[in-house]
Design a protein around this motif. Sequence first.
Motif, short mmCIF file in Angstrom:
data_model
loop_
_atom_site.label_atom_id
_atom_site.label_comp_id
_atom_site.label_asym_id
_atom_site.label_seq_id
_atom_site.Cartn_x
_atom_site.Cartn_y
_atom_site.Cartn_z
N GLN A 455 0.82 -1.20 0.00
CA GLN A 455 0.00 0.00 0.00
C GLN A 455 0.85 1.26 0.00
OE1 GLN A 455 -0.51 -2.60 2.01
NE2 GLN A 455 -2.44 -3.41 1.23
N GLU A 456 2.08 1.15 0.48
CA GLU A 456 2.99 2.29 0.52
C GLU A 456 3.98 2.28 -0.63
OE1 GLU A 456 3.78 2.96 5.16
OE2 GLU A 456 3.88 0.86 4.55
N GLY A 457 3.80 1.35 -1.58
CA GLY A 457 4.66 1.32 -2.74
C GLY A 457 5.89 0.45 -2.57
N CYS A 458 5.82 -0.62 -1.80
CA CYS A 458 6.95 -1.53 -1.60
C CYS A 458 6.52 -2.95 -1.95
CB CYS A 458 7.42 -1.49 -0.15
SG CYS A 458 7.93 0.13 0.44
N TRP A 459 7.19 -3.57 -2.90
CA TRP A 459 6.93 -4.96 -3.27
C TRP A 459 8.22 -5.73 -3.00
CZ3 TRP A 459 5.59 -0.66 -6.07
CH2 TRP A 459 4.23 -0.40 -6.18
N THR A 460 8.32 -6.30 -1.82
CA THR A 460 9.59 -6.85 -1.35
C THR A 460 9.42 -8.25 -0.78
OG1 THR A 460 9.27 -5.81 0.83
CG2 THR A 460 10.52 -4.56 -0.81
N LEU A 461 10.57 -8.95 -0.71
CA LEU A 461 10.69 -10.25 -0.06
C LEU A 461 11.69 -10.07 1.08
CD1 LEU A 461 9.60 -13.18 -0.61
CD2 LEU A 461 11.82 -13.64 -1.64
#
Length: 555
Positions: A455-461
């Motif tokens: 939702q805050e613009g982070c697509w991480t593992l």
Amino acid sequence: MKYVLLFKLLSLLTITTQQDTFEVLGGSVVVLAGENATLPCHLKPSISAVNVKVKWIKIKSLDNISTVHVYENQKDVEAVADSTYLGRTSLFREELQKGNVSLKLIHAKFSDSGQYICGVLTANWNEGAAEVTVSVKGEGSLPMVSIRSPSDWGLEVLCKSTGWHPQPELVWLNSNGQVLPAKLIETSRGQDGLYDIKGLVVAQTNSDQITCRIQQQFNGHMLQTKIDVPNDLFPKSKMEGLIIGSLLTIVFAVVIILLCCVHKRRINTEKAQSWARSGQNTTCIVFKKRHGSEDETAVLKDGKDVNVSFMQFAKSHIIQNENLKKQLDFLNTRKLDYSDVVKCHRTINLDADNAHVDLEVNDKDVQNTGKHPQSFEPNTLEPGTEHVPVEGSKNTVEPASNTHQRFKKAPCVLAKEGFSFGSHYFIVEVPKNGWIVGVVKASINKENTSGCTVQEGCWTLRHRQGKISIHDGTMLSLFMTRETEKVGVFVNYDESFVSFYNVTHHDNTDKSGDHIYTYTNCKFENCQEVYPFFGIGSLKTQNSKLIIVDPVTND
């Protein structure tokens, strides 16, 4: 029949065995509300009823009985009748001689509907009774249509009608018979049980004729009124001004958007040409549509050794986590083809200017100093805690004008180049003591990236305390069947998804990789760039290092 027996008990009548008995015949009647009704009741044979006792009652329920009319000793006994019927009922005196004991009901109301009993008792104590059913309905009045004062967008047309039962519906139609959207429809019910209805519609300049139709669905009864709408009644000058102003605003907005897109496309084209000159493949087809009737296990494995534990975990938690359902749907409708993913392998360079001050950053690797007391483990950073630069670190504190570019509380760093179109893949060798890898929006909050979600613009593992997790707002942990030392990140900007692969046991030129997780429906809005994002798990562990793996070039 039960109402007939009930009437006999109420009237205290006794059954006789005399042979000059008679039969009472009833019936049913349907009447419009407000009109007079005749409730049928006759003696058979048609013997005289002048000297008999006639009693009409209404059965609302077994414990709710109303006296409607009583005739006895050749006169009406109004004192015993229910107040609802006083002055509204009478017998046909001239018909009594013929055995006609029908009841005349004046000004029928909706509340008059129901079951009635007509009972007769002769002087010889012979008796009889019959049921009569009354149905009162309202067919409504002809709709009255009028034109009200003009509004900003046209003429308001009002339609009214009264006296309906059951409840009707109102529909507006144009001259072509097409339904018009109503601005207002109101229905009210009066004390007589009948419905009144009114509606309002805004007529446009192209509405030469409008129809107000009121209808009852159950019986098809319908009344309608048409009205012509003269064009000279419309407030032309005001409407035309509003329309022209709106059109100009739309045109201006479209031009601005087109200019932005053209500018962005030019920049993207230059990037693509740059990649082409450097020998990198810019055309990638990563996922192929699934065909045939393969089951989901075959689709995921596709002849390769993939992470089956994720599928098992997802199936067992599919109801609890809607995001996992989307994940399964995505994997089941697309066929993974890692050989196409690896074609998009890009060269990534780290940007030391935005890295945390305690990190040592080169173009291809990032290492912590191991001297700072705080950790990047999610949700462990205290609010308001600022990092102090460690003496001797490679990245010294920037002047005040540049410090806003750096990560303040988390040991993170971005790549120099971002992505705003196309497909891209990069591989990173990760340490064993915690890390974070993925892509983020350029607008990420560098003051505090702990717990940053999609939702805050982070697509991480993320790797933390021996577990790998995603941050979609649920902190979902993924169970891995293999160690994860190299992670591949694939970004398909045009189709809005980000996928992660475990490539620990594969050379980066190999045609296989273990799929870990895919973020779907990523919101890359307004052509905003996303940047490769890397983080070291803890500043307390010395010599923890993260290395970028460049694509292998064929000389």
